[in-house]
Design a protein around this motif. Structure first.
Motif, PDB file in Angstrom:
ATOM      1  N   ARG A  71       0.857  -1.183   0.000  1.00  0.00           N
ATOM      2  CA  ARG A  71       0.000   0.000   0.000  1.00  0.00           C
ATOM      3  C   ARG A  71       0.898   1.239   0.000  1.00  0.00           C
ATOM      4  O   ARG A  71       1.666   1.469   0.948  1.00  0.00           O
ATOM      5  N   ARG A  73       1.824   5.521  -1.294  1.00  0.00           N
ATOM      6  CA  ARG A  73       1.446   6.879  -1.669  1.00  0.00           C
ATOM      7  C   ARG A  73       2.637   7.450  -2.435  1.00  0.00           C
ATOM      8  O   ARG A  73       3.774   7.424  -1.940  1.00  0.00           O
ATOM      9  N   TYR A  74       2.360   7.978  -3.640  1.00  0.00           N
ATOM     10  CA  TYR A  74       3.457   8.450  -4.492  1.00  0.00           C
ATOM     11  C   TYR A  74       3.205   9.878  -4.953  1.00  0.00           C
ATOM     12  O   TYR A  74       2.081  10.236  -5.319  1.00  0.00           O
ATOM     13  N   GLU A  75       4.281  10.676  -4.920  1.00  0.00           N
ATOM     14  CA  GLU A  75       4.226  12.074  -5.357  1.00  0.00           C
ATOM     15  C   GLU A  75       5.093  12.231  -6.605  1.00  0.00           C
ATOM     16  O   GLU A  75       6.324  12.303  -6.502  1.00  0.00           O
ATOM     17  N   THR A  82       5.947   6.761   0.006  1.00  0.00           N
ATOM     18  CA  THR A  82       5.732   6.262   1.362  1.00  0.00           C
ATOM     19  C   THR A  82       4.871   5.015   1.262  1.00  0.00           C
ATOM     20  O   THR A  82       4.012   4.914   0.372  1.00  0.00           O
ATOM     21  N   SER A 147       9.642   4.921   3.808  1.00  0.00           N
ATOM     22  CA  SER A 147       9.552   6.056   2.893  1.00  0.00           C
ATOM     23  C   SER A 147      10.913   6.289   2.255  1.00  0.00           C
ATOM     24  O   SER A 147      11.931   5.760   2.702  1.00  0.00           O
ATOM     25  N   VAL A 197      -1.970   2.090  -4.911  1.00  0.00           N
ATOM     26  CA  VAL A 197      -1.126   3.284  -4.943  1.00  0.00           C
ATOM     27  C   VAL A 197      -2.005   4.520  -5.007  1.00  0.00           C
ATOM     28  O   VAL A 197      -2.878   4.631  -5.882  1.00  0.00           O
ATOM     29  N   SER A 198      -1.774   5.463  -4.103  1.00  0.00           N
ATOM     30  CA  SER A 198      -2.458   6.756  -4.116  1.00  0.00           C
ATOM     31  C   SER A 198      -1.594   7.753  -4.871  1.00  0.00           C
ATOM     32  O   SER A 198      -0.408   7.929  -4.576  1.00  0.00           O
ATOM     33  N   GLU A 218      -9.820   9.916  -3.071  1.00  0.00           N
ATOM     34  CA  GLU A 218      -9.340  10.156  -1.718  1.00  0.00           C
ATOM     35  C   GLU A 218      -9.282  11.653  -1.458  1.00  0.00           C
ATOM     36  O   GLU A 218      -9.249  12.457  -2.408  1.00  0.00           O
ATOM     37  N   ARG A 222      -6.987  13.261  -4.799  1.00  0.00           N
ATOM     38  CA  ARG A 222      -6.161  12.104  -5.105  1.00  0.00           C
ATOM     39  C   ARG A 222      -7.044  10.911  -5.472  1.00  0.00           C
ATOM     40  O   ARG A 222      -8.245  10.889  -5.164  1.00  0.00           O
ATOM     41  N   ARG A 224      -6.874   6.453  -5.539  1.00  0.00           N
ATOM     42  CA  ARG A 224      -6.147   5.245  -5.160  1.00  0.00           C
ATOM     43  C   ARG A 224      -6.477   4.129  -6.150  1.00  0.00           C
ATOM     44  O   ARG A 224      -7.627   3.732  -6.310  1.00  0.00           O
TER      45      ARG A 224
END
Length: 513
Positions: A71, A73-75, A82, A147, A197-198, A218, A222, A224
């Protein structure tokens, strides 16, 4: 050799009264009876590798993984990742600690709900010490929070994570998991996957298998994305493609979902990519008739961005292709190659990386079979031309496809001489036996692993022939093999270039990295 110190005391055990009695080492006396009973061995660390002869520290011992829940989270703007990965596993020994293969910064590790100490050893070893004893057969739930910036996380100056203008690609072989999820990173330990992935709204995420649900909104503008793989996969065959993609869905002749994705950055190469990858379902249908039933739950492909990878990889259910394959128009041969890997490499994976011929030689020979199917040159014509293309004094002939060496896993010889070896097998056993051997191999080792020795044994069992000389000559002996009388009789003295050769060469120039 390991020295074993077995002084006389090793044959002694202690009774509950504190007196010494003779007995078998590793046993204690039954209270009141003086008879020995087994004493559990002290927990030991899991090995920091699975003993691969090429990459001995890849993978880890002491446990077997059944599932990864990744699970993230990507920027895209910063390449910041993370994540929380939950690993379901079973202990295969009494463990005092165990290792995971991973590179990013770890915030915490929990084992069965308990906080666990963790430290680093070597380049990619995360060492986990659980607060409670782990016994053989125990079910483990390992939760790792972490992260980092994967593209800036280097091993020997290299990263397996490719950052692009609009996102990223996690695609590589023989290792890629290190940069985005902790794992037992060797094909001997396969598992199923849930990957979510968010990302910012408007960014697409492609991965393996099927989508169990549409992307979910989200907070913070965002979305997911979720993907699920229901069949066991080696860790290097899990992937991420993040960026701007056009996703095209359809249904294959066998009823499975077909999910293809095309980077918005491809520009004039986009039509050629589509003209190639959109034939995936047709190619899989054809290959199923040769290699046995397609082993996975979905089909498809990803045409990566213009600033992405320079190769292609057989990521399970959905190969990823670099943009170079489309620079001179459509090329179905690379699509055949990567989808043949779904049987040879993905479903049946190498037991050790020295067995790479079972992946690349077979996928390359599939291209020759496709050439026959398309009327663009027979396998014999391609053998003749390939054999003639490499002079006797070429270094090409010094690489042994059956054991090429860790620095030559993707050498030309593994692909081209590997395909030639299979053609020699076909000539030796005849078409009827040869096309019985291929599906028998994929059936007997489905979702498992195999070795070159096991394949030879299968070929000998089905054909009734002793094939040791053939395998030794073509796979394990340096130098250009002399053609047998039968092979010389079918080989052309000055072979003409088959029509398929140019496209196969174009593909292999990028595949042989």
């Amino acid at each position: 050799m390991r020295r074993v110190f077995t002084a006389a005391i090793a044959a002694l055990t202690v009774t509950t009264a504190g007196t010494l009695v003779t007995g078998t080492p590793g046993q204690a006396a039954l209270p009141g009876w003086g008879r020995p009973v087994p004493v559990a061995a002290a927990p030991a660390p899991g090995s920091p590798g699975l003993g691969d002869s090429y990459f001995p520290d890849y993978g880890n011992g002491g446990y077997d993984v059944s599932h990864y829940d990744v699970r993230l989270r990507y920027e895209p703007a910063t390449d910041r990742l993370t994540g929380t990965t939950t690993i379901l596993a079973t202990a295969t020994q009494d463990l005092s600690r165990f290792n995971l293969d991973f590179l990013l910064d770890v915030e915490s590790v929990r084992v069965n709900g308990w906080s666990a100490a963790h430290t680093r050893e070597g380049t990619h070893e995360l060492v986990v010490t659980a607060p409670r004893a782990i016994v053989k057969g125990q079910l483990l739930t390992i939760v790792v929070r972490y992260s980092g910036v994967p593209s800036e996380t280097l091993v020997g100056g290299y990263t397996g994570w490719t950052r692009t203008d609009d996102g990223a690609l996690a695609v590589n072989e023989p290792e890629s998991a290190w940069w985005w999820f902790p794992a037992n990173d060797h094909p001997l330990d396969k598992a199923t996957f849930d990957i979510s992935v968010s990302v910012p709204t408007g960014v697409e995420v492609i991965s393996n298998g099927v989508q169990p649900r549409p992307p979910l909104a989200e907070p913070g503008n965002r979305m997911r994305w979720g993907w699920r793989s229901t069949k066991p996969a080696a860790t290097y065959l899990a992937f991420l493609s993040i960026g701007q993609y056009d996703i095209v869905t359809d249904t294959a002749p066998n009823g499975q979902p077909v999910i293809n994705a095309y980077s918005a950055t491809l520009g004039e190469r986009g039509p050629a990519a589509r003209a190639s990858i959109e034939r995936t379902a047709e190619i899989v249908d054809w290959a199923s008739g040769l290699f046995g039933p397609y082993p996975f739950e979905a089909q498809g492909g990803v045409a990566g961005p213009i600033d992405g990878i320079g190769f292609a990889l057989e990521t399970q259910t959905r190969p990823v292709y670099g943009p170079g394959f489309w620079r001179r128009g459509a090329n179905t041969y690379v699509v055949v190659h990567e989808n043949a890997h779904q049987w040879f490499g993905d479903s049946v994976s190498v037991a050790q990386w020295r067995d790479i011929w079972l992946n690349e030689g077979f996928a390359s020979y599939a291209e020759w079979l496709w050439s026959e199917e398309q009327g663009e040159g027979t396998a014999q014509e391609l053998f003749d031309f390939t054999y003639a293309a490499y002079p006797e004094d070429s270094g090409f002939w010094q690489v042994r496809p059956g054991d090429p060496g860790a620095d030559r896993v993707f050498d030309d010889a593994v692909y081209d001489r590997g395909a030639m070896a299979l053609h020699q097998l076909r000539l030796a056993v005849g078409d009827e036996a040869f096309f019985e051997i291929l599906p028998a191999w994929t059936a007997e080792h489905r979702y498992g692993n195999g070795t070159v020795a096991q394949f030879q044994a299968l070929a000998e069992r089905i054909s009734g022939l002793d094939l040791d000389e053939l395998f030794t000559t073509w796979l394990f002996t340096a130098g250009r093999p002399e053609l047998t009388t039968a092979a010389r009789a079918t080989a052309a003295a000055a072979p003409a270039q088959p029509k398929s050769w140019t496209k196969i060469r174009e593909a292999h120039q990028l595949l042989q990295r």
